[in-house]
Each structure stands twice: as C-alpha cells, then as structure tokens.
Design an enzyme around this catalytic site. Structure first.
Site, PDB file in Angstrom:
ATOM      1  CD  GLU A 283      10.693 -34.347  51.162  1.00  0.00           C
ATOM      2  OE1 GLU A 283      11.133 -35.067  52.075  1.00  0.00           O
ATOM      3  OE2 GLU A 283      10.742 -34.673  49.974  1.00  0.00           O
TER       4      GLU A 283
ATOM      5  CE  LYS B  41       4.022 -19.858  56.836  1.00  0.00           C
ATOM      6  NZ  LYS B  41       5.108 -19.339  57.702  1.00  0.00           N
TER       7      LYS B  41
ATOM      8  CB  CYS C 209      14.201 -33.703  58.405  1.00  0.00           C
ATOM      9  SG  CYS C 209      15.170 -33.499  56.902  1.00  0.00           S
TER      10      CYS C 209
ATOM     11  CD  GLU D  26      11.652 -34.363  63.761  1.00  0.00           C
ATOM     12  OE1 GLU D  26      10.529 -33.834  63.742  1.00  0.00           O
ATOM     13  OE2 GLU D  26      12.389 -34.447  62.759  1.00  0.00           O
TER      14      GLU D  26
HETATM   15  P1  NAD Z   1       6.383 -26.693  61.416  1.00  0.00           P
HETATM   16  O1  NAD Z   1       5.520 -27.748  60.850  1.00  0.00           O
HETATM   17  O2  NAD Z   1       6.064 -26.155  62.755  1.00  0.00           O
HETATM   18  O3  NAD Z   1       6.416 -25.416  60.453  1.00  0.00           O
HETATM   19  C1  NAD Z   1       6.813 -25.537  59.109  1.00  0.00           C
HETATM   20  C2  NAD Z   1       6.136 -24.453  58.307  1.00  0.00           C
HETATM   21  O4  NAD Z   1       4.737 -24.687  58.317  1.00  0.00           O
HETATM   22  C3  NAD Z   1       6.342 -23.040  58.851  1.00  0.00           C
HETATM   23  O5  NAD Z   1       6.492 -22.156  57.773  1.00  0.00           O
HETATM   24  C4  NAD Z   1       5.030 -22.785  59.595  1.00  0.00           C
HETATM   25  O6  NAD Z   1       4.700 -21.432  59.686  1.00  0.00           O
HETATM   26  C5  NAD Z   1       4.051 -23.527  58.714  1.00  0.00           C
HETATM   27  N1  NAD Z   1       2.805 -23.931  59.381  1.00  0.00           N
HETATM   28  C6  NAD Z   1       2.626 -24.283  60.675  1.00  0.00           C
HETATM   29  N2  NAD Z   1       1.332 -24.596  60.898  1.00  0.00           N
HETATM   30  C7  NAD Z   1       0.680 -24.457  59.711  1.00  0.00           C
HETATM   31  C8  NAD Z   1      -0.663 -24.637  59.296  1.00  0.00           C
HETATM   32  N3  NAD Z   1      -1.618 -25.020  60.143  1.00  0.00           N
HETATM   33  N4  NAD Z   1      -0.964 -24.411  58.005  1.00  0.00           N
HETATM   34  C9  NAD Z   1      -0.019 -24.032  57.121  1.00  0.00           C
HETATM   35  N5  NAD Z   1       1.271 -23.817  57.459  1.00  0.00           N
HETATM   36  C10 NAD Z   1       1.628 -24.052  58.742  1.00  0.00           C
HETATM   37  O7  NAD Z   1       7.857 -27.253  61.358  1.00  0.00           O
HETATM   38  P2  NAD Z   1       9.197 -26.534  61.834  1.00  0.00           P
HETATM   39  O8  NAD Z   1       9.258 -26.597  63.320  1.00  0.00           O
HETATM   40  O9  NAD Z   1       9.321 -25.204  61.175  1.00  0.00           O
HETATM   41  O10 NAD Z   1      10.292 -27.455  61.187  1.00  0.00           O
HETATM   42  C11 NAD Z   1      10.811 -28.574  61.806  1.00  0.00           C
HETATM   43  C12 NAD Z   1      10.224 -29.829  61.200  1.00  0.00           C
HETATM   44  O11 NAD Z   1      10.503 -29.862  59.795  1.00  0.00           O
HETATM   45  C13 NAD Z   1      10.822 -31.081  61.767  1.00  0.00           C
HETATM   46  O12 NAD Z   1       9.809 -31.996  62.043  1.00  0.00           O
HETATM   47  C14 NAD Z   1      11.713 -31.588  60.635  1.00  0.00           C
HETATM   48  O13 NAD Z   1      11.961 -32.962  60.672  1.00  0.00           O
HETATM   49  C15 NAD Z   1      10.950 -31.162  59.441  1.00  0.00           C
HETATM   50  N6  NAD Z   1      11.822 -31.083  58.262  1.00  0.00           N
HETATM   51  C16 NAD Z   1      11.695 -32.045  57.300  1.00  0.00           C
HETATM   52  C17 NAD Z   1      12.532 -32.034  56.185  1.00  0.00           C
HETATM   53  C18 NAD Z   1      12.402 -33.074  55.117  1.00  0.00           C
HETATM   54  O14 NAD Z   1      12.953 -32.861  54.044  1.00  0.00           O
HETATM   55  N7  NAD Z   1      11.706 -34.166  55.368  1.00  0.00           N
HETATM   56  C19 NAD Z   1      13.484 -31.020  56.053  1.00  0.00           C
HETATM   57  C20 NAD Z   1      13.582 -30.060  57.042  1.00  0.00           C
HETATM   58  C21 NAD Z   1      12.729 -30.093  58.150  1.00  0.00           C
END
Ligand code: NAD
Length: 499
Positions: free
Chosen positions: A263, A189, A302, A403
């Site tokens: 992650e 997804k 991130c 963050e």
């Molecule tokens: P997010 O958690 O809002 O969304 C990430 C994904 O999860 C999206 O596809 C979203 O639709 C899905 N999602 C949201 N709620 C969900 C639920 N209840 N159940 C299942 N799926 C769900 O994060 P974001 O805003 O898209 O991304 C930014 C975050 O990602 C930041 O915190 C960043 O640090 C982190 N990030 C981490 C890494 C790493 O490798 N550690 C890499 C890139 C981004």
C-alpha cells in the site's frame, strides 16, 4: 469542547512508560544490542519516551516466538479467533480516550480525528473481520461420479507487517485484523516515528492473544524492517509506506518468493465539474468541504486529495470559495477537541513540506493561501506546524506530480471531460480520486475512467471496512479491507478424493 491534559500531567488519560522494549512472546524484551532511540511529540518537539532500537537479532527472536505460536493458533476454530478479535474491539472501545490521546500526542494529529474517526474505524475493522472469518466457506466440486475436489482455507503461518506513522493504530489494525482472523502469527514493525501508540494498544489488548501470536519489533527501516522483510522465515510481507520503500520490499520478498501486499503513495485528483455550482445548496457546500479535505490529518494521508481539478465555467468562483474554506480550518492544540488540524508528524516531515512549498514558488505556482510554517506560541512553539497551503499551477509541475504528504493543495483548471481525465490520469500514482458532479452519467463514467483503486463520488475520505482499498500503477499491489483480504492471508489447499 474539551482540552485533554498533555501526557505527563497528573490528570492525563494516558501515561507513557519512560522506555518501551520490544513485545515478543507476550512479554517485553530488551533489545539485543541494548540501544534505544528518543521519541519526541510533534506537538511540542519534546522527547517523551525512548524506544528499543531493533536489529536483526531482535527480529530473529520475534520470529522464534511467532513460529512457536503459529501452529496452535492456526488450528483454533474460527469462532475462537472471531471471539478474540471482538474482545480486542471491545477493549479498545472501553479505552478509546486513552488510545486516542496517545496517538494524538505521538503523531501530532488532532484528537477529534482519533476519537471520532481513526480509532472507531479500527474497532469496526476488527469486528468486520471477526464476522468475515466466520462467514467464510470452503468449496466442494464434484468432478465425476466417484471424485470430489475439496478446497480448504489454511493460514500462511508467520507473516511480517511493516507500517507507517500517519495512522499508527488504524494501519496496524488494517493489517492485523485479517491476518489474525485467518489464523496467522505476526511480527509487526511500527514506524520509528510512532511506536509508543502501538505499545499503548498492546497494553490494552496484548493479553487477549496467546503469547507469540503477535510480536512487535521497534526500530528503523534498514535496521529492523529489512531483516524482517527479507527473512526466509516469513510466508508473506505486508507493507504500507512510500513507493520507493515498497520497491525495496518487493525485491527482498522476491528472493524468498513470498507474496507481498504493498500500500504505497498517491497524488490523488479531486475533480469538480461545472454542474457542482448550478445551485448554491447543501451539495455545493459538501463539494467545498471536499475541496478543503486536503488538510485532513494534516495532509498526511496516502489518498490526500492533493490535486484539485476544477472546470473552467466555475473555476474562479469555486476556487475562491474553496480557499476561504481552507482558511477556516482550525489549526491549534491537537489535544483540543475543537482543533481540526494539528502538527506534522515529525521535524523531517515538516522540512519536507516546507521544501516543497519553496519548490512550488520556484516553479512559478501562485500561492493562494498559506505557504508558511505556523508558530502557535507557548508550549506549542517548538511543534511542527504548517499553514494549510493552496497553490495554483499546472499538472506538469513537481507540486502536482510528487507526493508531498502535507496540507498542500495544487489547483488547476480543466476545460472538458476528456481534459479532466487526461490530467487526472497523468500521474505515476493510482490510489484515490474524487469526482464531484450532480450528473450521474458523468460521475459514473469518471469513476470508471480514472485509473485508481478507490474513486469517491460526491464524497471523500470514507474508509468502510467492507470496501476494498488499494492502488493502481505505482500506488501498490493487492488490496486491503473487504473480506477479499482474507485471500491474501491464506493458502488454498485442494484435496482431490476418489471413493
Ligand atoms: P516509509 O516507506 O518511509 O516507511 C514506512 C515503514 O517502512 C516504516 O516502518 C519504516 O521504518 C519502514 N522502512 C523504511 N525503509 C525500509 C526498508 N529498507 N526495509 C524495510 N522497512 C523499511 O513511509 P512513511 O514515510 O512512514 O509513510 C508515508 C508513506 O506511506 C507515504 O508515501 C504514504 O502515501 C504511504 N501510505 C500509504 C497508504 C496506503 O494505504 N496506500 C497508507 C498510509 C501511508
């Protein structure tokens, strides 16, 4: 210098479809509920395509397809799978500009980054895991004269993957390369902010995989992500996103007792010791560049080095020069190859960043540069742009602890090594960190003392495929990249055989 034509113009290298369905079983499938959502480009704020709004029914359909394909795919030879991964890499390379421009348009990021960093890295990850799976060996132990223990690697079966929007293609490939190499079928997804890039990718590589081996369900977190992550039909869920969402994913997975890779977020310290400024040479210049790295990818990384900790002896001069370096970051049209910083990925993200800039001011942090939304005028006037912003404050402030995920740097002073380590580790997160010192002992000690999964010493923001990456503390569980990732996508079968 080149400025790519915007998608929709006759000479653009990419043309998006007006509508994207789910990609299931090797074909496009309309959403069960018939609903679509609008997808705007952050570059101008205008909608450019609409996308199927997935629900639990669509996830079930994708799981049917994945289950149908998993057994045969898991039995293919490693040579065959490696060949397909290499072919995917070659196709992406041949379509580099198309994919790079598509991602820039959908995410807002500077095309120079997607052209020279994000997509080439994704290509390299595919090739790395194609090699790693062929080089993987099983184990045999002799127990006694008549008995041996064989250890085999087996795929898990069907796995779920959920990714964020900040590096749409790279995040997908980080997950897909090891999962497919290990012989799993996948339901992925994408983030609701950047689904079309993934479909441009599927247009390029989709036919290389047997139908059902890779399925894409679009949609929002709770509507499409939750049914996937909580399904009893998957054998693993791999997630990249916010720490708060990661906690939920972990809860869903625990119901089915399946493994998770998480992650998550970060608040990475970037530490500059006094000896950095002992000479004004190339090393010093590189350190200043490292200071300004908080603006890379619009700060939507991130491991964004969002806290600069600078030692007292060089603080005033180094910070002043670092701020100048940040002011030189070229913000502009993301499709211009000269642009270093483009638009934030969504209006929500822009609002969040601006609200943290307000919080910083209210907390009494001093703005050293930036601090405002940027209006680039013309067609870009409606886009989501914000100035690179540097605050001076202290590590207890919210802008040092939470963050922001934008081009906002919080700078503080430290006195000695112990103080640097105390401030660096005073965070819930433990994803990345930077250490800058000419003294190898200091650099080595700091590398070991910082509680983070990745410490860059005298460089920042490199992500080679063969270097393990992942979080300590609330930044995650498990690792990505490196051949050890294959263990996260395989079962170990032991046969204990007597003669
Ligand atoms: P997010 O958690 O809002 O969304 C990430 C994904 O999860 C999206 O596809 C979203 O639709 C899905 N999602 C949201 N709620 C969900 C639920 N209840 N159940 C299942 N799926 C769900 O994060 P974001 O805003 O898209 O991304 C930014 C975050 O990602 C930041 O915190 C960043 O640090 C982190 N990030 C981490 C890494 C790493 O490798 N550690 C890499 C890139 C981004």
């Amino acid at each position: 210098m080149a400025i790519y034509a915007a998608p929709g113009q006759a000479d653009s290298v990419v043309s998006f479809k007006p509508r994207y369905d789910h990609y299931i079983g090797g074909e496009y499938v309309a959403p069960a509920k018939g609903q679509y959502f609008e997808n705007p480009t952050p570059q101008t704020g205008q909608t450019f395509t609409e996308v199927a709004r997935g629900t639990a029914d669509d996830v079930e359909k994708a799981l049917d397809a994945a289950e149908g394909a998993a057994t045969a795919w898991g039995k293919t030879s490693v040579g065959e799978r490696a060949g397909i991964l290499n072919a995917m890499a070659d196709r992406i390379e041949a379509n580099l500009e198309k994919i790079a421009v598509a991602e820039s348009w959908e995410n807002g990021k500077a095309v120079r980054e997607t052209l020279v960093a994000d997509i080439p890295l994704a290509i390299d990850h595919l090739r790395y895991f194609a090699g790693a799976i062929r080089a993987q060996e099983g184990h045999l132990s002799q127990i006694d004269e008549d008995t041996v223990a064989y250890h085999f690697h087996e795929p898990l079966g069907v796995v779920g993957q959920i990714i964020p929007w900040n590096f749409p293609i790279l995040m997908a490939i980080w997950k897909l390369a090891p999962a497919l190499a290990a012989g799993n079928a996948v339901v992925l997804k994408p983030a609701e902010q950047t689904p079309a890039s993934i479909h441009v990718l599927m247009d390029v590589v989709g036919d290389l995989l047997p139908p059902g081996v890779l399925n894409i369900v679009n949609g929002f977190g709770v509507e499409a992500g939750k049914p996937l992550a909580s399904s009893s039909r998957i054998r693993k869920i791999a997630f990249t996103g916010e720490t708060t969402t990661g906690r939920l994913i972990s809860q869903y997975a625990s119901e089915n007792l399946i493994p998770v890779t998480l992650e998550l977020g970060g608040k990475s310290p970037n530490i500059f010791f006094d000896d950095v400024a002992s000479q004004q040479d190339a090393f010093y210049d590189k350190a200043l560049e490292g200071f300004a790295m908080f603006a890379l990818n619009q700060g939507e990384v991130c491991t964004c080095p969002s806290r600069a900790l600078v030692q007292g002896g060089i603080y005033d001069e180094f910070v002043a020069q670092g701020v100048k370096r940040a002011e030189q970051v070229r913000m502009g049209n993301p499709l211009d190859t000269e642009t270093q910083m483009g638009a934030q990925a969504s209006n929500d993200q822009l609002e969040k960043i601006l609200s943290y800039i307000d919080i910083g001011r209210q907390e009494g942090a001093r703005v050293l540069t930036g601090g405002e939304r940027a209006d680039l005028g013309g067609d870009l006037g409606g886009g989501y742009y914000v100035q690179p912003t540097v605050f001076e404050g202290n590590n207890s402030m919210r802008i040092f602890q939470e963050e922001i995920f934008g081009p906002v740097l919080s700078v503080a002073r430290f006195e000695d090594y112990a103080d640097a380590m105390a401030q660096a580790n005073d965070t819930l997160y433990g994803l990345g960190a930077g250490v800058w010192s000419r003294d190898t002992n200091t650099a080595y000690r700091a590398g070991r003392d910082i509680q983070a999964g990745r410490v860059w010493v005298n460089n920042y923001h490199a992500y080679p495929a063969h270097a393990a990456f992942g979080g300590y503390k609330q930044s995650g569980i498990g690792r990505e990249n490196h051949k050890m990732m294959l263990d996260h996508y395989q079962q170990t079968k032991n046969i204990l055989q007597s003669y």
